[in-house]
Enzyme design. Structure first.
Site, short mmCIF file in Angstrom:
data_model
loop_
_atom_site.label_atom_id
_atom_site.label_comp_id
_atom_site.label_asym_id
_atom_site.label_seq_id
_atom_site.Cartn_x
_atom_site.Cartn_y
_atom_site.Cartn_z
N LYS A 187 0.70 -1.12 0.08
CA LYS A 187 0.33 0.05 -0.10
C LYS A 187 0.82 1.00 -0.08
O LYS A 187 2.21 1.33 -0.84
CB LYS A 187 -0.95 -0.34 0.73
CG LYS A 187 -1.77 -1.22 1.33
CD LYS A 187 -3.06 -0.81 2.48
CE LYS A 187 -4.00 -2.73 2.51
NZ LYS A 187 -5.06 -2.50 3.01
N GLU B 163 -10.18 -0.76 -1.79
CA GLU B 163 -9.37 0.43 -1.22
C GLU B 163 -9.55 1.56 -2.57
O GLU B 163 -10.33 3.21 -2.69
CB GLU B 163 -7.93 0.64 -0.32
CG GLU B 163 -7.58 0.08 0.46
CD GLU B 163 -6.68 -0.39 1.47
OE1 GLU B 163 -5.74 -0.06 0.62
OE2 GLU B 163 -7.00 -1.29 2.17
N HIS C 7 -8.39 -3.41 -6.42
CA HIS C 7 -8.57 -3.31 -4.67
C HIS C 7 -9.79 -2.52 -3.91
O HIS C 7 -9.96 -1.33 -4.96
CB HIS C 7 -7.34 -3.28 -3.53
CG HIS C 7 -7.29 -3.27 -2.66
ND1 HIS C 7 -7.41 -2.49 -1.65
CD2 HIS C 7 -5.87 -4.41 -1.85
CE1 HIS C 7 -7.12 -3.31 -0.38
NE2 HIS C 7 -6.28 -4.07 -0.97
C1 PEP Z 1 -5.23 -6.06 1.60
O1 PEP Z 1 -4.64 -4.75 1.42
O2 PEP Z 1 -5.42 -6.42 0.43
C2 PEP Z 1 -5.46 -6.73 2.47
C3 PEP Z 1 -5.57 -7.74 2.54
O3 PEP Z 1 -4.75 -6.10 3.43
P1 PEP Z 1 -4.90 -6.72 5.51
O4 PEP Z 1 -3.40 -8.12 5.83
O5 PEP Z 1 -4.10 -5.70 6.34
O6 PEP Z 1 -5.88 -6.61 5.99
#
Ligand code: PEP
Length: 256
Positions: free
Chosen positions: A11, A97, A95
Site C-alpha cells: 500500500k 480501497e 483493490h
Molecule cells: C489488502 O490490503 O489487500 C489486505 C488484505 O490487507 P490486510 O492483510 O492488512 O488485511
C-alpha cells in the site's frame, strides 16, 4: 496442480530506502522456498529499486494499480507499459480501497485488466463484499457482479494470466479474518462461476487468493482449504519476519 501465490501489498508504505531494507530481509528469509510464488507490490516509487534486488531470485514484482491507456495527458497515472519497463510481472487491479476511495468500478477494473494483459502483465483482480452486503446475504451477488464485470470480454486463453483475490472488505486491515469455511465457500463459488463462464480447464487452473488480515498464525487454516491458492497480504507483508513466516508455513503445506 496450482502453485500457491502469496503477494505482499505494501500500500502507501515504505520509502525507497525502507523498501530496499525490507526486500533484503525478505530475500534472506525465503531464499530456499521453491513451491510458493512470492510477489512484492511496493509503491510505484520503489518498483525499480526492488526490481534490481530481486532479479536474481524467484520473487516477482507487482504494482498496486495502473491506468488503462499506455500514454497521454493523464496527469498522475501510470501506464501498464511503464510498469512492464520497470520489471513488473503482476499488477493488483480493483483493490477495495481503490473501489471505495478512488472511484474504481467494474468498468474501470475491466479496462485495466484488458490493458494490463495486452502489455503482458498478470492482473490480480480483487473482488469482495462489504459487511453490510454480507449481513444482507448479498455476498454471492456481489462476487458474481465483480467477477463477471471485471472479466467482461476476457478470453479463456487469457485466464491463465489472471489471479482473482477474494478480499471481504470487512476483513481488510481489521484483524478480523474470514473463517476458513467462509473463505472456502466463496472461493468455491468463484471457481464454479468461472466454470460456467469458461470451461473446466480454465476453472481448475485459476488461482484464487484470499485476502483480509492474513497473518502467520492464521495462514495455515485458510490455506488448507481446497480452493484457496494463496493470499494477498497487507499489514503482515510490511515486516520481513511475518511475511516470510507465512510464506514458509504455506510452503510446508506442500500444495505446490
Ligand atoms: C489488502 O490490503 O489487500 C489486505 C488484505 O490487507 P490486510 O492483510 O492488512 O488485511
Amino acid at each position: 496442480m496450482r502453485i500457491p501465490i502469496i503477494a505482499g501489498n505494501w500500500k502507501m508504505h515504505k520509502t525507497v530506502d525502507e523498501s530496499i531494507e525490507l526486500t533484503n530481509a525478505i530475500k534472506r528469509s525465503i531464499y530456499e522456498i521453491e513451491d510458493v510464488e512470492t510477489v512484492l507490490c511496493p509503491p510505484f516509487t520503489s518498483l525499480s529499486d526492488v526490481n534490481e534486488m530481486i532479479m536474481d531470485t524467484n520473487i516477482k514484482l507487482g504494482a498496486q494499480n495502473c491506468y488503462w491507456l499506455n500514454e497521454g495527458a493523464y496527469t498522475g497515472e501510470i501506464a501498464p507499459k511503464m510498469l512492464k519497463s520497470v520489471g513488473c510481472a503482476y499488477v493488483i487491479i480493483g483493490h477495495s480501497e481503490r473501489r471505495a476511495m478512488f472511484g474504481e468500478t467494474n468498468e474501470t477494473v475491466n479496462k485495466k485488466i484488458v490493458a494490463a494483459l495486452k502489455e503482458g502483465l498478470k492482473p490480480i483482480m480483487c473482488v469482495g463484499e462489504k459487511l453490510k452486503e454480507r449481513e444482507a446475504n448479498k455476498t454471492f451477488d456481489v462476487i458474481k457482479d465483480h467477477v463477471e464485470g471485471g472479466l467482461k470480454g476476457i478470453a479463456g486463453e487469457d485466464m491463465k494470466n489472471i489471479v482473482i483475490a477474494y478480499e471481504p472488505v470487512w476483513a481488510i486491515g481489521t484483524g478480523k479474518i474470514a473463517t476458513p469455511k467462509q473463505a472456502e465457500e466463496v472461493h468455491k463459488f468463484i471457481r464454479e462461476l468461472i466454470l460456467k463462464m469458461y470451461d473446466k480447464s480454465v476453472a481448475e487452473a485459476l488461482r484464487i487468493q484470499y485476502g483480509g488480515s492474513v497473518k502467520p498464525d492464521n495462514v495455515e487454516g485458510i490455506m488448507k482449504e481446497a480452493d484457496v491458492d494463496g493470499a494477498l497480504v497487507g499489514g503482515a507483508s510490511l515486516k520481513a519476519d511475518s511475511f516470510a513466516d507465512l510464506i514458509k508455513k504455506t510452503n510446508a503445506l506442500g500444495k505446490g
